[in-house]
Design a protein around this motif. Structure first.
Motif, short mmCIF file in Angstrom:
data_model
loop_
_atom_site.label_atom_id
_atom_site.label_comp_id
_atom_site.label_asym_id
_atom_site.label_seq_id
_atom_site.Cartn_x
_atom_site.Cartn_y
_atom_site.Cartn_z
N ARG A 92 0.84 -1.20 0.00
CA ARG A 92 0.00 0.00 0.00
C ARG A 92 0.87 1.25 0.00
NH1 ARG A 92 -3.01 -2.08 4.62
NH2 ARG A 92 -4.90 -3.18 3.95
N ASP A 93 1.80 1.30 0.98
CA ASP A 93 2.63 2.50 1.11
C ASP A 93 4.01 2.21 1.71
OD1 ASP A 93 3.24 5.33 1.13
OD2 ASP A 93 2.90 5.26 3.30
N ARG A 94 4.04 1.54 2.87
CA ARG A 94 5.29 1.36 3.59
C ARG A 94 5.66 -0.11 3.68
NH1 ARG A 94 6.80 4.11 7.74
NH2 ARG A 94 8.72 2.88 7.52
N ALA A 95 6.91 -0.40 3.36
CA ALA A 95 7.43 -1.76 3.44
C ALA A 95 8.68 -1.78 4.29
CB ALA A 95 7.73 -2.32 2.05
N GLN A 96 8.98 -2.94 4.84
CA GLN A 96 10.24 -3.15 5.56
C GLN A 96 10.92 -4.39 4.99
OE1 GLN A 96 11.51 -4.86 9.83
NE2 GLN A 96 10.29 -2.97 10.03
N PHE A 97 12.25 -4.31 4.85
CA PHE A 97 13.01 -5.39 4.24
C PHE A 97 14.11 -5.88 5.17
CE2 PHE A 97 11.18 -3.10 0.74
CZ PHE A 97 10.84 -4.09 -0.16
N ALA A 98 14.37 -7.17 5.13
CA ALA A 98 15.56 -7.76 5.72
C ALA A 98 16.48 -8.09 4.55
CB ALA A 98 15.23 -9.01 6.52
N GLU A 99 17.58 -7.38 4.46
CA GLU A 99 18.47 -7.48 3.30
C GLU A 99 19.82 -8.04 3.72
OE1 GLU A 99 21.08 -4.29 0.89
OE2 GLU A 99 18.92 -3.84 0.91
N PHE A 100 20.18 -9.22 3.17
CA PHE A 100 21.49 -9.79 3.47
C PHE A 100 22.09 -10.49 2.26
CE2 PHE A 100 17.95 -12.23 5.14
CZ PHE A 100 18.14 -13.54 4.69
N PHE A 103 19.56 -10.67 -3.61
CA PHE A 103 18.13 -10.83 -3.90
C PHE A 103 17.30 -9.87 -3.06
CE2 PHE A 103 19.61 -14.08 -6.43
CZ PHE A 103 18.59 -14.76 -7.08
N GLY A 104 17.57 -9.83 -1.77
CA GLY A 104 16.83 -8.89 -0.92
C GLY A 104 17.09 -7.45 -1.31
N ALA A 105 18.30 -7.15 -1.73
CA ALA A 105 18.65 -5.78 -2.10
C ALA A 105 17.90 -5.32 -3.35
CB ALA A 105 20.16 -5.68 -2.33
N LYS A 106 17.70 -6.21 -4.30
CA LYS A 106 17.03 -5.83 -5.53
C LYS A 106 15.55 -5.50 -5.30
CE LYS A 106 20.16 -8.35 -8.61
NZ LYS A 106 20.32 -9.52 -9.51
N PHE A 107 14.89 -6.28 -4.47
CA PHE A 107 13.49 -5.99 -4.17
C PHE A 107 13.38 -4.67 -3.41
CE2 PHE A 107 9.39 -7.91 -2.10
CZ PHE A 107 8.62 -6.98 -2.77
N ALA A 108 14.25 -4.47 -2.43
CA ALA A 108 14.22 -3.23 -1.65
C ALA A 108 14.43 -2.02 -2.56
CB ALA A 108 15.28 -3.27 -0.56
N LYS A 109 15.33 -2.14 -3.53
CA LYS A 109 15.59 -1.02 -4.45
C LYS A 109 14.37 -0.73 -5.31
CE LYS A 109 18.85 0.80 -7.85
NZ LYS A 109 17.80 1.38 -8.69
N ALA A 110 13.68 -1.79 -5.76
CA ALA A 110 12.48 -1.58 -6.58
C ALA A 110 11.44 -0.77 -5.82
CB ALA A 110 11.90 -2.92 -7.02
N VAL A 111 11.26 -1.08 -4.55
CA VAL A 111 10.27 -0.37 -3.74
C VAL A 111 10.75 1.05 -3.44
CG1 VAL A 111 9.14 -0.33 -1.48
CG2 VAL A 111 9.32 -2.47 -2.77
N SER A 112 12.02 1.20 -3.14
CA SER A 112 12.58 2.52 -2.87
C SER A 112 12.45 3.45 -4.07
CB SER A 112 14.04 2.41 -2.44
OG SER A 112 14.60 3.67 -2.16
N ASP A 113 12.59 2.89 -5.27
CA ASP A 113 12.52 3.69 -6.50
C ASP A 113 11.09 4.03 -6.91
OD1 ASP A 113 15.27 3.62 -6.66
OD2 ASP A 113 15.35 2.10 -8.23
N ALA A 114 10.10 3.35 -6.36
CA ALA A 114 8.71 3.56 -6.77
C ALA A 114 8.21 4.91 -6.25
CB ALA A 114 7.83 2.44 -6.25
N PRO A 115 7.84 5.84 -7.12
CA PRO A 115 7.45 7.19 -6.68
C PRO A 115 6.12 7.23 -5.94
CG PRO A 115 7.09 6.94 -9.04
CD PRO A 115 7.81 5.71 -8.59
N PHE A 116 5.33 6.16 -6.04
CA PHE A 116 4.01 6.16 -5.41
C PHE A 116 4.03 5.49 -4.04
CE2 PHE A 116 4.55 2.75 -8.50
CZ PHE A 116 4.30 1.61 -7.74
N LEU A 117 5.20 5.05 -3.55
CA LEU A 117 5.31 4.39 -2.26
C LEU A 117 6.19 5.21 -1.31
CD1 LEU A 117 5.86 0.65 -3.30
CD2 LEU A 117 3.72 1.75 -2.57
N GLY A 118 5.95 5.04 -0.01
CA GLY A 118 6.82 5.67 0.98
C GLY A 118 8.18 5.01 1.02
N GLU A 119 9.14 5.70 1.62
CA GLU A 119 10.49 5.15 1.71
C GLU A 119 10.49 3.93 2.64
OE1 GLU A 119 14.45 4.85 0.68
OE2 GLU A 119 12.86 6.12 -0.16
#
Length: 372
Positions: A92-100, A103-119
């Motif tokens: 919806r807006d806010r996500a949290q990631f466990a990145e190690f 693979f985890g980094a790529k998903f987190a980057k996709a969400v971070s880059d999305a202009p319609f979602l919160g950081e």
């Protein structure tokens, strides 16, 4: 040194140890060949193909003991596409990631880059260690990786204690699904790819989705958010219910994955597969622990993956040269993940790989190292 020849009697019977694309069982290829005239080159809207999509969905449901209300959703594009699908259709807006890992980094980057979602909030750990999710107010989707293909770290699949009511958990099982144990009730989306433990080619993503995740997808679609048709999760859900994909799939991929699941279910399903991968892992890590020149990259035994193992070599041994010699002897795809940049080998332990071949691999490595 490149002319070292490993005696046939100590080599693995099958020398494929790739972490993806992985070993494909010859029996699966033979089965595909037997139906090639009536299956390959057929419209994916026709019964011939829809029957195989249904077989694949049924095999996944049986293998993972799909809980009541959960659905198997299949579409084109692989895990990389599913990260974008989830970005558009599950958060919806806010996500949290466990990145190690990568693979985890790529998903987190996709969400971070999305202009319609919160950081998003991202908990990071260096390669070889694990990061964990923690409850955070306002987060509507949590995401973690069950098995980091790049580093060989595996963590249990568990819901986040104290998370806001209705928050979803998305689990990347790209390389863990089929080798590691899971209770699907502990997650809302368990997504994987066919070219790992499922012993097939790439090109599909498969998601085992809870009723809450399905409801979220329809809820977000109803808001009018722009979602590219290819990445529309609601479309994927509706097409899967019709035993088809929205776009034409790679038919060989569908068939081989279904064939692999039928084989694994006949052997005993997920409990059998987990035990088999664990046997291979015990052999490989045990050898590395005893070795004078090799050590498991993941120092915490509790985090060592039984799907993909990473083994470090000391400075006396050039792992890249070792991998080349192994490849020249028909033992292939043992090279490390390119971006990790370590002096190591990476070995797939998927159920398709014979545990006896893992034992033979360790003997072959010892033979080569003695001659380097």
């Amino acid at each position: 040194m490149s002319d070292i020849r490993i005696p046939d009697e100590i080599k693995p019977v099958d020398g494929r140890f790739g972490s993806g694309p992985s070993k494909v069982r010859p029996e699966g290829v033979e089965s595909l060949s037997a139906v090639s005239r009536t299956f390959l080159g057929t419209s994916h809207r026709q019964k011939t193909v829809k029957d195989q999509v249904a077989r694949l969905r049924r095999g996944l449901a049986d293998f993972f003991a799909l809980p009541d209300g959960y659905e198997v959703v299949i579409a084109n594009g692989g895990t990389s596409a599913f990260w974008e699908v989830a970005t558009f259709g599950l958060i919806r807006d806010r996500a949290q990631f466990a990145e190690f890992g990568e693979f985890g980094a790529k998903f987190a980057k996709a969400v971070s880059d999305a202009p319609f979602l919160g950081e998003p909030t991202v908990h990071r750990a260096p390669g070889g260690q694990a990061a964990y999710l923690t409850a955070e107010g306002g987060v509507d989707a949590y995401a973690s990786v069950q098995n980091e293909t790049s580093t060989g770290v595996a963590v249990p699949v568990r819901r986040v204690p104290g998370a806001d009511p209705g928050a979803l958990l998305l689990t990347d099982a790209t390389s863990g699904g089929g080798s590691l144990d899971v209770d699907l009730r502990e997650t809302d989306v368990y997504y994987l790819a066919p070219q790992k433990a499922l012993g097939s080619d790439g090109g599909l993503w498969m998601a085992l989705m809870s009723p809450a995740a399905i409801e979220r997808a329809f809820e977000i679609k109803a808001t009018g958010r722009y979602i590219p048709q290819f990445l529309d999760l609601v479309t994927a859900i509706e097409q899967s219910r019709l035993e088809q994909t929205y776009n034409t799939p790679a038919l060989a991929t569908v068939f081989l994955a279904a064939e692999q699941l039928d084989w694994m279910n006949a052997q005993g399903g997920l409990p059998w597969a987990v035990k088999r991968s664990a046997e291979s892992a015990a052999t490989l890590y045990g050898w590395a622990d005893r070795s004078a020149f090799a050590t498991p990259f993941v120092t915490d035994p509790a985090l060592r993956s039984a799907a993909v193992a990473t083994i470090d070599f000391d400075d006396r041994i050039d792992a890249a040269q070792l991998a080349k010699i192994l490849r020249a002897n028909g033992i292939v795809d043992t090279e490390p993940y390119r971006k990790l940049g370590r002096n190591q080998l990476r070995i797939a332990l998927y159920p398709t790989v014979e545990p006896s071949d893992v034992a033979a691999l360790t003997a072959a490595i010892d033979y080569v190292v003695e001659r380097l």
